[in-house]
Design an enzyme around this catalytic site. Structure first.
Site, PDB file in Angstrom:
ATOM      1  N   ASP A 153      -5.215   3.020   0.112  1.00  0.00           N
ATOM      2  CA  ASP A 153      -4.064   3.820   0.506  1.00  0.00           C
ATOM      3  C   ASP A 153      -3.063   3.937  -0.637  1.00  0.00           C
ATOM      4  OD1 ASP A 153      -4.953   4.568   2.932  1.00  0.00           O
ATOM      5  OD2 ASP A 153      -3.962   2.963   4.050  1.00  0.00           O
ATOM      6  N   GLU A 212       0.820  -1.214   0.000  1.00  0.00           N
ATOM      7  CA  GLU A 212       0.000   0.000   0.000  1.00  0.00           C
ATOM      8  C   GLU A 212       0.853   1.263   0.000  1.00  0.00           C
ATOM      9  OE1 GLU A 212      -2.304   0.042   3.661  1.00  0.00           O
ATOM     10  OE2 GLU A 212      -0.765  -1.147   4.664  1.00  0.00           O
TER      11      GLU A 212
END
Lengths: 208, 828
Positions: free
Chosen positions: B717, B693
């Protein structure tokens, strides 16, 4: 170690520099205030010297409190009660002492600045003495905590104050007469911050 | 008798004021002048010592008031008071009234035997007669016409402003004024010039709201005192900035329509949760409860109880504010700050105090009564915006009431199946919805990334948010409709529209039904390729729902919720029990447990993560775990111990460097050794993987793949970090799309790295659930999709209509697209 003679020397040097910079301070105050800071400070410190002999045998705390009384009675403008409170609180913090360690001086400077803040309720960025004094005391404290020599620490304080004075130029005044000018107070150096810087410089010169 | 000291820069002035005051015929009054400095050359100034002498001269235990001109006079007066003995200090007061008028009023009152409060009060009122005579309270017409005309009156500034923000001075702008005013020493008063109201103090949010200031109204702002100029300037900036509303919503309907394609009869809102709802609309209205006026014996204890409830409410509000600043943006969240100010409102507080202390009423009644008294003012208001803001006061009123009475918030219920209409829903409102009767949700404000939105989607309830104040046009029981996919709300659909919507609804329900029926089928493409449809869960209950929805396992067990709303972290045993139960329910299906993923954006006070400037770039995820080892190791132990009860894997969040995964794995090995030494069983072959992420993890994916047991791509994210765009910031949320070619390339690179290293790769972000993205993700080689359970039936069904071969054929075409519009067009 700061001895009593250093403190007396500091007060003398302060009076000297304020005499010398009288017109300059007044000029700064003409731009954004009521054109009396130079005269007021000069008069105040003259009185300090005049009354110094009555206290000079006493301890450092008492000497500084004497300075406070002189300033409070003679300066006339807002810097009277402000610097008066500064010296008063500074004096209280070193009550009974004949000499000061770096640590004592740290306490003293902090107490002085706290006194001004209590009296004038200014914050950093308000374009006041605090803009010079607060960074200076911080710089001094961290230098002392980091183990610097007293003189080195004082030099750092003076440097921080000098920068603080410069930093007041773009600020909008939030306190005192200058605050009436609002936006127009931008672009001018604050006279109070400037005199604070001179006082610190005088202290450094006396201790070296 | 109260003594009075007159302080001025000028000795002549101070003496003159004393002379004038003595003309009032009270020669016995104790009055002393402290003017000027004893320096013949520079006589103008103030001298604290002189003031001190004057105070001592007139001192009496009844008290002394100091009347001052300005500037250093105030500072010197305060300094003088500091030199008094403590026993005297408290009896000496500085008075802000104008020097001449104030002194004369004070002298009269003191001579009449008034106590110090009465003398002060008289002095303060001393300008009233003069103002009334001159009509100064209202600036003249000429000034009102000039927007920026300021009149300077000593230290008093008055300036006229025209209010330009959309709904005038409602709660948020009022709160901003109150907060701003609090930063200055100056007194600030405001009046509505347009409707010729009286001045009110700007420190009271209720006062400000009851001014009824609407868009284009003129107001007069008066500032007085030491920093009055600066205060005036600051307020001027706030008004010029339209109270920060410029950049935010409150768009006119016409502006909104130009943004979205126009549909006749429909209000454009934000598409929050797909689906069609048709039915009678019911407004969710909250009101203060009816409380019997109970009496109490001990007002002190009752007041203390009340204060505790207020403190708790404030803490709750500040937590809600911080949480929602991150999810819905600071401006939206600032309503909670406004709520906190409602609680502090002097008007309400004074009434509560009086109710309890003097009337000995219960805190519950005292509070409800005080809130109602202000509500009444709102209702009498001519301004609709003010009226509608009553809801904020009720909201905070209920919060405090619930804390006082221990009564929990009431569930939202509709009288029959229909559409719920509300200003906005709190997450707890949404979470406790009566699912049977709520066919759809339509809110005045809100955003598609708010907790409420996520919950609506999770519950599968069609929802449109942000339709603006038009919902006020809807009458209870009136048939309305909404299209949650298009973001359209129909307050009163005509027959044609209803017919059309019913058809879409039929199709939607059919698909939903079809999907529901297909949920237990294997997740497999048309050409027989087996895919894993996994669930993202946060609790054991979620896992049960996931299995019911047809999940092949759990691709992401978020453990944060185990740590929330408590005073300390759950111990090993508690965590072990939860993980073991989860593994047991899944009965051999995969369970990926992610270690604690928190940062400065999530309020878990005991974790000691301070509020950070940039929580998303701060101390969070594995960065926290590797430093706060006790928490990390406890969790790893619990997971390892649970590992032998099912198909459990462990996943580390926010990994960006090789060192992080090495260290996490080294710690895991140490824990394993400890467990071995203690003779505790666990699955030594447990897989440990990482979330992908952070862009750094993508860049180093090849290296990371050598150390990780598997990858799981967290697209939410990852997208924000790659695009450097916050999806909750409306201005840049378009950038924060996983369909951006840069994000797609990152996904591709991650999958390739995993394939090269022979490890599994899954996706657990919102993108995994988006069936529009499925062909693209399949073409990139993704085989494991983890999503909220409610999305699984649709995913499986859509998947069964796709052929992997067809998708692969198009793979190059997808990747050739260089902009997001192209990608979206390709994917339909």
């Amino acid at each position: 170690m700061i001895k009593k003679k250093h403190i007396l020397d500091w007060l003398n040097k302060s009076a000297e520099v304020l005499e010398e910079k009288k017109s300059y301070l007044t000029k700064l105050d003409t731009a954004i205030g009521d054109a009396d800071h130079g005269n007021n400070m000069n008069r105040g410190f003259k009185k300090v010297l005049e009354q110094l002999p009555t206290n000079e045998k006493k301890d450092i705390g008492a000497i500084l409190k004497g300075v406070a009384m002189s300033l409070i009675s003679t300066v006339g403008g807002a810097s009277g009660p402000l610097y008066g409170t500064m010296f008063l609180q500074a004096g209280n913090s070193v009550s009974g002492k004949e000499e000061l360690t770096a640590e004592d001086l740290k306490k003293m400077l902090q107490a002085g600045v706290d006194g001004i803040v209590m009296r004038g309720k200014a914050k950093i960025g308000d374009k006041t003495m605090i803009d010079a004094l607060e960074p200076a005391v911080k710089a001094y404290s961290s230098a002392v905590s980091a183990g610097d020599e007293l003189t080195t620490a004082l030099q750092k304080a003076v440097d921080a104050a000098e920068k603080g004075v410069e930093d007041t130029i773009p600020l909008i005044a939030r306190k005192g007469r200058a605050s009436y000018l609002g936006e127009r107070s931008k672009g001018h150096q604050d006279p109070g911050a400037t005199s604070s810087y001179y006082l610190l410089k005088a202290l450094r010169d006396s201790v070296q | 008798m109260v003594g009075i000291v007159v302080v001025s820069h000028s000795k002549k002035l101070a003496d003159g004021v004393v002379e004038l005051a003595l003309q009032m015929g009270n020669p016995e009054i104790k009055l002393s002048a402290a003017g000027g400095v004893d320096d013949p050359e520079n006589p103008i100034g103030t001298d604290a010592m002189k003031i001190l002498e004057s105070i001592k001269e007139v001192y009496h235990d009844d008290g002394v008031i100091l009347m001052m001109d300005m500037g250093s006079a105030i500072l010197s007066a305060a300094t003088a008071v500091d030199f008094l003995d403590d026993s005297m200090k408290d009896n000496v007061k500085l008075c802000e009234a104008p020097l001449v008028e104030g002194t004369i009023s004070a002298v009269v009152q003191a001579a009449a035997g008034g106590n110090i409060e009465q003398v002060l009060e008289e002095a303060r009122k001393s300008l009233h007669p003069k103002s009334a005579q001159l009509g100064i309270e209202t600036p003249d017409e000429h000034d009102a016409d000039q927007e920026d005309a300021s009149i300077q009156n000593g230290e008093v500034y008055r300036r006229v402003y025209t209010i330009r923000n959309q709904i005038g001075i409602h709660a948020r702008p009022a709160a901003k004024i109150v907060t701003l005013t609090g930063k200055f020493d100056a007194g600030v008063r405001i009046r509505n010039y347009t409707n010729d109201s009286a001045y009110v103090k700007a420190r009271s949010i209720n006062n400000l709201i009851t001014l009824n200031v609407r868009k284009d109204d003129k107001i007069v702002v008066e500032t007085s005192g030491l920093d009055s100029a600066a205060a005036q300037e600051a307020i001027s900036e706030l008004i010029a900035d339209n109270f920060g509303e410029n950049q935010h919503h409150h768009k006119k309907p016409s502006e909104k329509k130009s943004r979205v394609k126009k549909v006749s009869g429909a209000v454009e809102g934000i598409a929050v949760s797909a689906g069609i709802a048709i039915g009678p609309a019911y407004r969710h209205e909250i009101s203060m409860p009816e409380v019997e006026p109970g009496t109490i014996d001990d007002p002190k204890t009752e007041l203390a109880r009340f204060e505790r409830a207020v403190e708790k409410a404030k803490r709750e509000l500040s937590a809600v504010f911080e949480e929602s600043s991150d999810t819905v943006g600071t401006y939206e969240a600032s309503i909670f700050e406004a709520h906190a100010l409602f609680i502090d409102d002097p008007e309400i507080m004074a009434r509560v105090q009086k109710n309890i202390s003097e009337k000995h009423l219960s805190a519950e009644y005292a509070w409800v009564d005080s809130v109602n008294s202000v509500l009444k003012k709102y209702e009498e208001s001519q301004n609709d915006a003010v009226k509608s803001r009553a809801i904020d006061l009720i909201d905070v009123g209920l919060r405090v009431y619930h804390l006082l009475s221990g009564v929990k918030a009431i569930k939202i219920r509709l009288p029959e199946p229909g559409i719920l209409i509300s200003t906005e829903l709190s997450p707890s409102d949404t979470a406790t919805l009566d699912k049977e009767n709520v066919l759809g949700i339509c809110c005045e404000s809100g955003s598609d990334v708010s907790h409420s939105a996520i919950i609506a989607r999770t519950l599968g309830i069609p929802a449109v948010f942000g339709v603006g104040e038009l919902i006020n046009e809807v009458q209870d029981g009136q048939v309305a409709a909404l299209n949650g996919e298009a973001g359209h709300f129909y307050p009163s659909p005509d027959e044609d529209q209803l017919k059309q919507l019913k058809e879409i609804r039929k199709k939607w329900l059919f698909e939903k039904q079809k999907a529901y029926e297909a949920r237990k089928n294997k997740a497999e493409t048309k050409d027989g390729i087996r895919i894993s449809a996994l669930a993202n869960v946060a609790s054991v209950n979620d896992i049960r729902e996931a299995i019911e929805a047809g999940a092949d396992g759990v691709g992401l067990f978020r453990t944060e919720y185990l740590f929330m709303d408590r005073d300390g972290p759950p111990d090993e045993e508690e965590q072990f029990e939860v993980y073991k139960e989860a593994a047991g329910i899944l009965d051999g299906k995969p369970l990926v447990i992610r270690t604690l993923d928190v940062g400065g954006d999530k309020p878990i006070p005991y974790l000691g993560i301070e509020k950070e400037e940039n929580p998303f770039l701060g101390w969070r995820g594995i960065r926290y775990g590797l430093e706060e080892r006790e928490i990390f190791i406890t969790q790893v132990r619990a997971i390892l111990r649970a590992s032998r009860f099912g198909n459990v894997s462990m996943m580390f969040p926010m990994v960006g460097t090789l060192d992080e995964i090495r260290e996490a794995k080294a710690l895991t090995r140490e824990v394993m050794k400890d467990l071995e030494n203690e003779g505790i069983a666990f699955n030594a072959a447990i897989k440990t993987g990482i979330m992908i992420e952070v862009p750094a993890a993508v860049t180093s994916a090849d290296e990371l793949a050598k150390h990780a047991g598997f990858f799981s791509i967290g697209t939410n994210d990852l997208t924000q970090y790659i695009m450097a765009a916050d999806r909750t910031n409306g201005k840049v949320s378009g950038l924060a799309s996983p369909f951006q070619p840069a994000v797609i390339n990152a996904i591709k690179k991650t999958i390739e790295a995993a394939q090269k290293a022979g490890i599994e790769v899954a996706m657990c972000g919102e993108m995994a659930r988006n069936t529009k993205a499925t062909p693209l993700l399949l073409s990139l080689g993704l085989k494991e999709f983890s999503m909220s359970p409610v999305g699984i039936p649709e995913f499986k069904w859509k998947l069964s209509e796709l052929s992997l071969k067809e998708c692969q054929k198009k793979a190059d075409l997808y990747l050739k697209e260089t902009d997001i519009e192209g990608v979206k067009k390709m994917l339909g």
